[in-house]
Design a protein around this motif. Structure first.
Motif, short mmCIF file in Angstrom:
data_model
loop_
_atom_site.label_atom_id
_atom_site.label_comp_id
_atom_site.label_asym_id
_atom_site.label_seq_id
_atom_site.Cartn_x
_atom_site.Cartn_y
_atom_site.Cartn_z
N ASN A 197 0.75 -1.23 -0.14
CA ASN A 197 0.00 -0.11 0.05
C ASN A 197 0.83 1.33 0.14
OD1 ASN A 197 -2.31 -1.67 0.08
ND2 ASN A 197 -2.58 -1.31 2.22
N VAL A 198 2.08 1.36 0.38
CA VAL A 198 2.88 2.19 0.55
C VAL A 198 3.41 2.63 -0.90
CG1 VAL A 198 5.11 3.10 1.26
CG2 VAL A 198 3.60 1.82 2.97
N ALA A 199 3.66 1.68 -1.89
CA ALA A 199 4.34 1.81 -3.02
C ALA A 199 3.68 3.00 -3.89
CB ALA A 199 4.17 0.57 -3.94
N THR A 200 2.30 2.92 -4.23
CA THR A 200 1.63 4.03 -5.02
C THR A 200 2.02 5.39 -4.66
OG1 THR A 200 -0.14 2.39 -5.88
CG2 THR A 200 -0.53 4.63 -6.10
N PRO A 201 1.41 5.72 -3.68
CA PRO A 201 1.96 7.19 -3.24
C PRO A 201 3.33 7.55 -3.03
CG PRO A 201 1.19 6.23 -1.35
CD PRO A 201 0.91 5.16 -2.29
N LEU A 202 4.18 6.78 -2.53
CA LEU A 202 5.64 6.86 -2.54
C LEU A 202 6.40 7.09 -3.86
CD1 LEU A 202 7.72 7.68 -0.19
CD2 LEU A 202 8.08 5.36 -0.03
N ALA A 203 6.06 6.27 -4.71
CA ALA A 203 6.75 6.20 -6.13
C ALA A 203 6.44 7.55 -6.73
CB ALA A 203 6.32 4.98 -6.78
N LEU A 204 5.21 7.89 -6.61
CA LEU A 204 4.84 9.26 -7.48
C LEU A 204 5.46 10.41 -6.85
CD1 LEU A 204 1.02 8.52 -8.00
CD2 LEU A 204 2.93 8.18 -9.63
N ILE A 205 5.55 10.39 -5.18
CA ILE A 205 6.42 11.48 -4.70
C ILE A 205 7.68 11.47 -4.99
CG2 ILE A 205 7.17 12.15 -2.30
CD1 ILE A 205 4.34 11.26 -1.24
N VAL A 206 8.44 10.42 -5.12
CA VAL A 206 9.74 10.38 -5.56
C VAL A 206 9.87 10.97 -7.04
CG1 VAL A 206 11.66 8.61 -5.97
CG2 VAL A 206 10.38 8.51 -4.17
N ILE A 207 9.12 10.59 -7.76
CA ILE A 207 9.13 11.34 -9.06
C ILE A 207 9.05 12.93 -9.24
CG2 ILE A 207 8.00 11.44 -11.45
CD1 ILE A 207 6.97 8.51 -11.18
N GLY A 208 8.29 13.16 -8.12
CA GLY A 208 8.39 14.64 -7.83
C GLY A 208 9.59 15.24 -7.36
N ILE A 209 10.14 14.47 -6.59
CA ILE A 209 11.52 14.96 -5.62
C ILE A 209 12.33 14.99 -7.13
CG2 ILE A 209 13.26 13.98 -4.12
CD1 ILE A 209 11.18 12.81 -2.61
N SER A 210 12.50 14.01 -7.70
CA SER A 210 13.51 13.95 -8.88
C SER A 210 13.47 15.05 -9.97
CB SER A 210 13.23 12.38 -9.78
OG SER A 210 14.13 12.54 -10.75
N ILE A 211 12.00 15.38 -10.32
CA ILE A 211 11.99 16.67 -10.93
C ILE A 211 12.08 17.87 -10.46
CG2 ILE A 211 10.03 17.83 -11.96
CD1 ILE A 211 8.47 15.40 -12.60
N GLY A 212 11.89 17.90 -9.21
CA GLY A 212 12.49 19.15 -8.28
C GLY A 212 13.85 19.08 -8.03
N GLN A 213 14.84 18.10 -8.60
CA GLN A 213 16.05 18.25 -8.49
C GLN A 213 16.58 18.91 -9.74
OE1 GLN A 213 17.30 14.35 -7.45
NE2 GLN A 213 16.80 14.34 -5.25
N GLN A 214 16.07 19.07 -10.84
CA GLN A 214 16.70 19.49 -11.95
C GLN A 214 16.97 21.10 -11.94
OE1 GLN A 214 17.01 17.30 -14.70
NE2 GLN A 214 16.68 15.66 -12.94
N GLU A 215 17.79 21.44 -12.13
CA GLU A 215 18.53 22.81 -12.24
C GLU A 215 17.93 23.68 -13.31
OE1 GLU A 215 22.61 23.17 -11.75
OE2 GLU A 215 22.66 22.04 -9.64
N HIS A 216 17.49 23.09 -14.50
CA HIS A 216 17.18 23.86 -15.86
C HIS A 216 16.05 23.23 -16.29
CE1 HIS A 216 20.93 25.94 -15.52
NE2 HIS A 216 21.68 24.78 -15.27
N LEU A 217 14.83 23.13 -15.47
CA LEU A 217 13.66 22.53 -15.89
C LEU A 217 13.11 23.07 -17.32
CD1 LEU A 217 12.19 19.93 -15.07
CD2 LEU A 217 10.64 21.59 -13.70
N TYR A 218 13.37 24.34 -17.42
CA TYR A 218 12.72 25.05 -18.57
C TYR A 218 13.34 24.65 -19.79
CZ TYR A 218 11.78 28.79 -21.93
OH TYR A 218 11.65 29.58 -22.90
N ARG A 219 14.58 24.07 -20.03
CA ARG A 219 15.26 23.61 -20.94
C ARG A 219 14.68 22.68 -21.71
NH1 ARG A 219 18.70 19.80 -21.49
NH2 ARG A 219 18.64 19.54 -19.46
N ILE A 220 14.29 21.67 -20.60
CA ILE A 220 13.47 20.50 -20.86
C ILE A 220 12.41 20.63 -21.69
CG2 ILE A 220 12.59 18.00 -20.05
CD1 ILE A 220 14.45 18.59 -17.71
N PHE A 221 11.71 21.74 -21.50
CA PHE A 221 10.39 21.99 -22.08
C PHE A 221 10.45 22.74 -23.46
CE2 PHE A 221 9.20 21.44 -17.74
CZ PHE A 221 8.22 20.72 -17.53
#
Length: 309
Positions: A197-221
């Motif tokens: 039951n922990v897997a679903t919310p935690l996996a999605l939160i970790v994806i958000g953490i990974s995105i937040g670590q990007q310094e140049h997110l604008y470049r990706i878009f």
């Protein structure tokens, strides 16, 4: 599949990703914390949700197991064949062709595939995901390795030891429990279910953490070519598969789950393969982030189109 319900589920998924992003930006988690959580998801929580999906199962879909094994193999083969011309269209050089082929074939069946399928179809459908992940892992550590290895290198059979990971073992265990009608003791089964039951919310939160670590997110878009590639990968190819699968003598649920899994974002394991072979992973990392965000829109759109066929 109801497009409205799927859209609501994808909004929930987006909000969970957003929570991870905010946690990272607020410095409530570090890069080391994110890596630790990712390891726990891969080694503990995702395997637990795969096994828990068959605990107490009525085995109503047992007749679909053989068909799912064959269907998954065929769909992966189709992806491998399509990757050749598609990589030539989008890539500039030999190394870039390998990267495009890699990210075209290997999608995120675990981190995002499991939460999405569970939210749309319920836990019972995860037995299909288990079969896809099992074949995915075999393909990743054979074809995936061969694809990115330098031309003067030889494939070492020792790398096949990587197949003996928690993801593969949990899929095999889930199939064994499902096919053999094994009933786990209440205490053990409940413990595994709680971990899952922990897997679903935690996996999605970790994806958000990974995105937040990007310094140049604008470049990706701002990468129009990557947008076009992801439209082909996540919308056009799954739609083509949907047209074919709806006309095959298979269950509707299996057809729907298969289409959804083929529309998943780029898998995170692709970055590790490139790093291991000393290849540039910028394109791969960008595609993972962009495809993960685009899936919030592309999957409901795909579901809507699926109903029209």
């Amino acid at each position: 599949m109801n497009a409205g319900i799927v859209l609501k589920q994808m909004v929930v998924i987006f909000l969970l990703i957003l929570v991870g992003y905010i946690l990272q930006k607020k410095k409530l988690v570090t890069q080391k914390d994110g890596a630790c959580l990712s390891k726990l998801i891969v080694e503990v929580f995702n395997p637990a949700i795969i096994v828990s999906s068959v605990i107490g199962s009525s085995n109503n879909g047992e007749e679909n197991i053989t068909g799912t094994v064959f269907l998954a193999a065929v769909l992966f083969l189709v992806l491998i064949l399509l990757a050749v011309p598609i990589s030539k269209i989008f890539a500039g050089g030999c190394e870039e062709k390998k990267i495009y082929s890699l990210i075209f074939v290997f999608s995120n069946l675990g981190f995002i595939g499991i939460p999405v399928v569970q939210s749309i179809f319920g836990k019972g459908a995860l037995i299909y995901v288990a079969i896809f992940i099992l074949e995915y892992n075999i393909l990743l550590y054979t074809y995936g390795y061969l694809l990115v290895m330098p031309s003067d290198s030889k494939f070492h059979p020792g790398s096949l030891k990587s197949l003996l990971n928690m993801g593969t073992l949990s899929c095999l265990l889930a199939l064994l429990i499902f096919v053999c009608h094994i009933r786990l003791p209440y205490i053990l089964g409940t413990t595994i279910t709680y971990l899952g039951n922990v897997a679903t919310p935690l996996a999605l939160i970790v994806i958000g953490i990974s995105i937040g670590q990007q310094e140049h997110l604008y470049r990706i878009f701002c990468q129009w070519k990557l947008y076009l590639f992801l439209i082909v990968k996540m919308i056009l190819v799954p739609l083509f598969m949907a047209v074919v699968l709806k006309r095959l003598p298979i269950s509707e649920e299996l057809a729907q789950v298969s289409v959804i899994l083929m529309a998943m974002p780029v898998g995170s394991m692709t970055v590790l393969l490139l790093k291991e072979n000393h290849m540039k992973e910028t394109l791969c990392s960008d595609s993972i982030i962009l495809s993960s965000l685009l899936s919030i829109v592309s999957i409901p759109f795909l579901v809507y189109c699926y109903r029209l066929f």
